[in-house]
Design a protein around this motif. Sequence first.
Motif, PDB file in Angstrom:
ATOM      1  N   TYR A   7      -6.558  -3.744  -5.211  1.00 20.37           N
ATOM      2  CA  TYR A   7      -6.851  -3.139  -3.908  1.00 20.37           C
ATOM      3  C   TYR A   7      -7.135  -4.210  -2.858  1.00 20.37           C
ATOM      4  CZ  TYR A   7      -7.054   1.337  -6.270  1.00 20.37           C
ATOM      5  OH  TYR A   7      -6.723   2.448  -6.976  1.00 20.37           O
ATOM      6  N   ILE A  27      -3.838  -5.786  -1.472  1.00 24.69           N
ATOM      7  CA  ILE A  27      -2.884  -4.951  -0.735  1.00 24.69           C
ATOM      8  C   ILE A  27      -2.573  -5.579   0.628  1.00 24.69           C
ATOM      9  CG2 ILE A  27      -2.810  -2.804   0.614  1.00 24.69           C
ATOM     10  CD1 ILE A  27      -3.951  -1.362  -1.808  1.00 24.69           C
ATOM     11  N   PRO A  42      -2.334   0.903  -4.574  1.00 24.14           N
ATOM     12  CA  PRO A  42      -1.535  -0.318  -4.692  1.00 24.14           C
ATOM     13  C   PRO A  42      -0.189  -0.049  -5.357  1.00 24.14           C
ATOM     14  CG  PRO A  42      -3.434  -0.391  -6.178  1.00 24.14           C
ATOM     15  CD  PRO A  42      -3.487   0.922  -5.490  1.00 24.14           C
ATOM     16  N   GLN A  91       0.827  -1.200   0.000  1.00 26.30           N
ATOM     17  CA  GLN A  91       0.000   0.000   0.000  1.00 26.30           C
ATOM     18  C   GLN A  91       0.865   1.256   0.000  1.00 26.30           C
ATOM     19  OE1 GLN A  91      -2.664   0.213   3.393  1.00 26.30           O
ATOM     20  NE2 GLN A  91      -4.250   1.020   2.070  1.00 26.30           N
TER      21      GLN A  91
END
Lengths: 316, 533
Positions: B183, B186, B93, B87
């Motif tokens: 996402y 992550i 990302p 992250q």
Amino acid sequence: MKKYIIERMKSLFIVLVGITIITFLLGLITPGDPAELSLSRGGNYSPTSEQIEQRREEMGLNKPVYIQYLDWIKGVLKGDFGESYSSNESVSEMIRRKLPITVKLALYSIGITSFLGISLGIISAIYKDTLIDGSINLMNNIMLSLPNFWLALLFILFFSEILGWLPTSGNGGWKHMLMPAFSLSLVTIATTARVMRSSMIQEFGKQYYLALKSKGISKFNLYIRNILPNSILPILTLLANFMGSILGGSAVIETIFALPGIGSYAIESIYLKDFPYLQAYVLITGFVFVLVTTLIDIVSIIIDPKIRIGADSYEN
Amino acid sequence: MLNMFNKKSLRIFLLLALVLSLTLTGCQNNNEVLDESSTEEAVNETIQVVDEDETIVLAGKRHLAPGEEDGYYCSSILYVWEPLIRQGKNGEPLPSLAEDWEMSEDGKEWIFKLREGVTFHDGQVFNADAVIANFDRMSLGIKPSSYYPLDIDSHYPGLVSYEKIDDYNIKLVFDESKPTQLYRMINWGSAIYSPENFDEEGNFNGIAMGTGPFKIVDNQKDDYVLLERYEDYWGESAKAKSIKVRSIPDVDTRYSALKAGEIHGTLDLDSLTPALAEELKKDDNFLIAESKSTMIRFLVTNGELEPFNDIRLKEAISLALNRQDIVDIVYFGYGSPTTNILNYSTPFYKEYPVEENMERAKELAKEVLGEERLETEFLINGNDPTQKTEAELIAPWLAEIGIDVTIQPMEYSVLRERLKEGDFGFARLQQGLSNGEPSTIFRRFMLTSGDHNKNYSLGYDIEEVNNLMESANKELDVNNLETIYDKVQELSTTTYPVFPLFNDVNIMGYSNKLSNYNAELYGLELPEVEWTK
């Protein structure tokens, strides 16, 4: 005597079975789903319904209640307390890791209580109605009225933060044990001192005390070798109860001083409904409590012939 | 005899008093001496050479390496394991063990190119086989964790297959398009360990063997975990040679340990209360590091009950809440007031004005309640003392619009039961965001069929939201998806599935003996932390 011990062991067994059933039932009637709580970690994460159902299945919570209980009992008899709902770790392993720390804390506390409580009680009795007696009584009252968690924080402030003499927390050598043990002991030091004082004063009124004193024997012989053995019995019972209460009630002190004993996780296990751990905790503390009480009873019988007569009635 | 004791006792008492007074005087003198020499000591301290190899000691409220049975073994903030996707500072990302990726045109297939030249702490080589072994492990079922459950269905919903293309490329195939899959992956969503690190049940068979800049060399459960710099790390080496992370559950003890110099910094969630952070700020020897938290705090009302299902009353409640006051008074300013259901750590978060208007709130409430007053219960988690303070602040505001609440602290599990049964008026909850993909939050709270919508008795049923989320399912373009998510967020601020109060702030305290104590979204940049030179 043998029969008395066997009778006590039988009652010990009944008490332990009772403890397991009550703990198990209490776990069932309290609200909250252990499967959900094991995933949600106190609300920081919200598991989906599918995740909860899968977890329930893994934890065996969909089985009938009596099967769950019997499965657990079977495991306990083999020394296996199951797996923690919260961490999946073996509860037996957790107890093996945590119990020595709590026992160490209990022994330190018992040691401090015995030494200070008995000493202060003896001094207070010998110097009855003097300034010393009054000072000790005042000190006892103060110790009785202070909550141990507050004392613990004060100790940390003074001895660690300000003076830097002792470590604030953690599991280590004797220095790490002093503040937690004192925090746990202060109330019982006061109680022990009071009981010791009154127990000794009772002995002062007896014929043998006057006879010994009139013979002019030394004070050490008079108070320590003659009076003390006769007045120590109530203290032994008190210390036995104290041992049990430490094992069962050291949770707050262990948390404050970051001692990873069995008590520190007990409170969290209640919130998380980690029943396998909770049941093991209650069973072990209950077992130790009843065992210590029984041992003290047996020691009392050995020390005091009057009690032995009562115990011997089991033989008839 | 008694007289003799009285005389004796008086003598002993006087002697004790003398010893005590001498001791106290001695202490005082010592302090004075210390005070006089403090300047000299301070000077000496400044010229002391820092031993860079000395272990840095940090502490958090929980043990950060729960061990073999935990889905992740240890927290990501220890930098022992690394994910495929990490992250960024704004929640975006970024490449980590996967250095590149590619999505197919229909969004159903993702190919990840893996980083070469990476080894695990046990010497195993990181490659496609290692990644496949980790997917095999995840496929065994949910692994509970002290952090987020390791659940393949949560991080890879609709995953049909995962396969090795070659030594450094893997392919994931989904049943429908997943344009925002990155996402979901992550950090916690794509943690990778050595393929030799698991037993048959998918538990760890020893200390976690990741690829991170630190390796675990000693883990005393519930006590401490000792980290050592991994010298063969593929990236920039950690600056500290070793770091010990202790578990000190009580925040006051943690604070005292920091002040006493036993620890050099705090980390993890709730590592310091806002009040203690303010206290620490007064001491020049310590500093505070702050970062956005993934946690959002909010109120819910029983939307299945009248009159709480009336949009006018919902608006009245929202307008009556002075969120800035809550943050300032209860949390000493550590928090960010919001009306958005989405946490501010995701890049999809959109800022909306936070309005407080008691006069308008009163008018709206009067339209619904008339002259009558509504009496109800306000449920809070009894284990969190700040919730009571918050509730006591909120109760008078609600009273002003005609709602009299009785604050009921209770165990969290009981609270959840009451919510499910719809036996409440108000309740205070919180929600963490496990990854940067916001659709989970929208679906769970705002879809008519959402599990939180049902389990919290929100009674939220807006057709437009259902339609928007359905179109989000089919959307392949991330920009279009962002537009949909913006619209849903906007709807959340006007239709009130819940009443967001504020986004949390992570607070960490540290000694000025340390440098680069930079807070991140979750935790801190541990590899950067070092002794101040």
